[in-house]
Write a protein that holds these residues in place. Structure first.
Motif, PDB file in Angstrom:
ATOM      1  N   ARG A   2       0.847  -1.190   0.000  1.00  0.00           N
ATOM      2  CA  ARG A   2       0.000   0.000   0.000  1.00  0.00           C
ATOM      3  C   ARG A   2       0.883   1.241   0.000  1.00  0.00           C
ATOM      4  O   ARG A   2       1.560   1.541   0.970  1.00  0.00           O
ATOM      5  CB  ARG A   2      -0.884   0.007   1.236  1.00  0.00           C
ATOM      6  N   THR A   3       0.884   1.950  -1.099  1.00  0.00           N
ATOM      7  CA  THR A   3       1.836   3.047  -1.261  1.00  0.00           C
ATOM      8  C   THR A   3       1.201   4.430  -1.288  1.00  0.00           C
ATOM      9  O   THR A   3       1.918   5.430  -1.254  1.00  0.00           O
ATOM     10  CB  THR A   3       2.636   2.864  -2.560  1.00  0.00           C
ATOM     11  N   PRO A 105      -4.518  -2.788  -4.736  1.00  0.00           N
ATOM     12  CA  PRO A 105      -3.520  -3.005  -3.681  1.00  0.00           C
ATOM     13  C   PRO A 105      -2.567  -1.838  -3.471  1.00  0.00           C
ATOM     14  O   PRO A 105      -1.798  -1.847  -2.512  1.00  0.00           O
ATOM     15  CB  PRO A 105      -2.768  -4.246  -4.177  1.00  0.00           C
ATOM     16  N   ARG A 106      -2.605  -0.843  -4.335  1.00  0.00           N
ATOM     17  CA  ARG A 106      -1.708   0.297  -4.176  1.00  0.00           C
ATOM     18  C   ARG A 106      -2.194   1.290  -3.134  1.00  0.00           C
ATOM     19  O   ARG A 106      -1.410   2.093  -2.628  1.00  0.00           O
ATOM     20  CB  ARG A 106      -1.529   1.028  -5.513  1.00  0.00           C
ATOM     21  N   GLY A 107      -3.472   1.260  -2.798  1.00  0.00           N
ATOM     22  CA  GLY A 107      -4.027   2.333  -1.999  1.00  0.00           C
ATOM     23  C   GLY A 107      -4.587   1.918  -0.662  1.00  0.00           C
ATOM     24  O   GLY A 107      -5.122   0.820  -0.497  1.00  0.00           O
ATOM     25  N   VAL A 108      -4.462   2.827   0.328  1.00  0.00           N
ATOM     26  CA  VAL A 108      -5.210   2.779   1.580  1.00  0.00           C
ATOM     27  C   VAL A 108      -6.288   3.846   1.451  1.00  0.00           C
ATOM     28  O   VAL A 108      -5.997   4.997   1.141  1.00  0.00           O
ATOM     29  CB  VAL A 108      -4.317   3.093   2.794  1.00  0.00           C
ATOM     30  N   GLN A 109      -7.515   3.497   1.701  1.00  0.00           N
ATOM     31  CA  GLN A 109      -8.629   4.409   1.487  1.00  0.00           C
ATOM     32  C   GLN A 109      -9.353   4.676   2.798  1.00  0.00           C
ATOM     33  O   GLN A 109      -9.850   3.754   3.437  1.00  0.00           O
ATOM     34  CB  GLN A 109      -9.592   3.796   0.468  1.00  0.00           C
ATOM     35  N   TYR A 162      -0.539   0.003   8.285  1.00  0.00           N
ATOM     36  CA  TYR A 162      -0.088  -0.606   7.032  1.00  0.00           C
ATOM     37  C   TYR A 162       1.437  -0.646   6.889  1.00  0.00           C
ATOM     38  O   TYR A 162       1.935  -1.103   5.853  1.00  0.00           O
ATOM     39  CB  TYR A 162      -0.714   0.131   5.845  1.00  0.00           C
TER      40      TYR A 162
END
Length: 241
Positions: A2-3, A105-109, A162
């Motif tokens: 998670r970037t 999978p790249r994001g934390v929301q 994360y």
């Protein structure tokens, strides 16, 4: 991994709470004081505690505890829940964008909102959006009445959850008001503004938004904007005010 941390505003960004949302403050005022508030105060882009504190102050009420004011606002929205459902609405594209980002999978929301957390949860659950954000990674009006300070708090919470350091380069705040833009710039986040509230696209861009989108209807464009290379419209020329 998670970037990117994506922090959503709620009102006029993801949904419109309609008369039910506006009724929270006069309802709470009446519950706290036993009288009707004869006037209102500005609400757009502000935290609920700040709005309630000003409403009380302008009417000379100074002896209300913060916790009692918060409890009254929570009760007020809960009591207005039928009107919230019948007269409020999810904004076009909100469900699709949150769903797409939830599965990426790249994001934390999460959320960065002036709503008290309980009220934020109620609004999102009313319109079927609650399962798509990580409430624990966000920050709320119940955490601090000054919105710019909420950015760093959300970054710390998301980082702890994360295992990623979130800062200005990999945090995006999404909102619709000039105060949202100011919160992101002062707090330490890139700002993607949507012109779905009272403030126009040119005003939002002039205030310092990195990108201004007309709305959330184009899911692919929104996801690319939030999780892409982070270039501003000034750098890439892709987005118009």
């Amino acid at each position: 991994m998670r970037t990117t941390l994506v922090l959503w505003d709620i009102d006029y960004t993801l949904l419109v709470s309609g008369p039910a949302g506006r009724s929270v403050y006069p309802r709470a005022f009446a519950a706290l004081t036993g009288t009707e508030a004869p006037s209102t105060v500005p609400t757009e882009g502000r935290t609920e505690p700040a709005i309630m504190a000003e409403l009380l102050a302008v009417h000379g009420v100074t002896d209300i505890r913060d916790k009692d004011a918060a409890d009254a606002m929570i009760t007020a929205l809960r009591d207005a829940a039928p009107q919230l459902l019948s007269q409020g609405r999810r904004l076009p594209g909100a469900l699709e964008c949150l769903t797409a980002l939830h599965g990426d999978p790249r994001g934390v929301q999460s959320l960065l909102t002036g709503n008290l957390r309980t009220n934020a949860e109620l609004k999102l659950s009313t319109f079927g959006l609650d399962g798509l954000v990580d409430f624990e990674a966000g920050a709320y009006g119940s955490d601090d009445s000054h919105r710019p300070r909420l950015v760093a708090l959300a970054q710390r919470r998301a980082g702890d959850r994360y295992g990623t350091v979130f800062d200005r380069d990999n945090t995006v705040l999404v909102g619709d008001t000039l105060r949202d833009v100011a919160a992101g710039r002062e707090g330490g986040a890139r700002v993607v503004a949507v012109a779905t509230g009272q403030d126009g696209a040119e005003e939002l861009l002039a205030a310092g938004a990195d990108v201004v989108l007309p709305d959330l209807r184009d899911t692919e464009l929104v996801v690319r904007t939030l999780l892409g290379d982070g270039k501003s419209p000034r750098e890439s020329g892709e987005f118009a005010p």
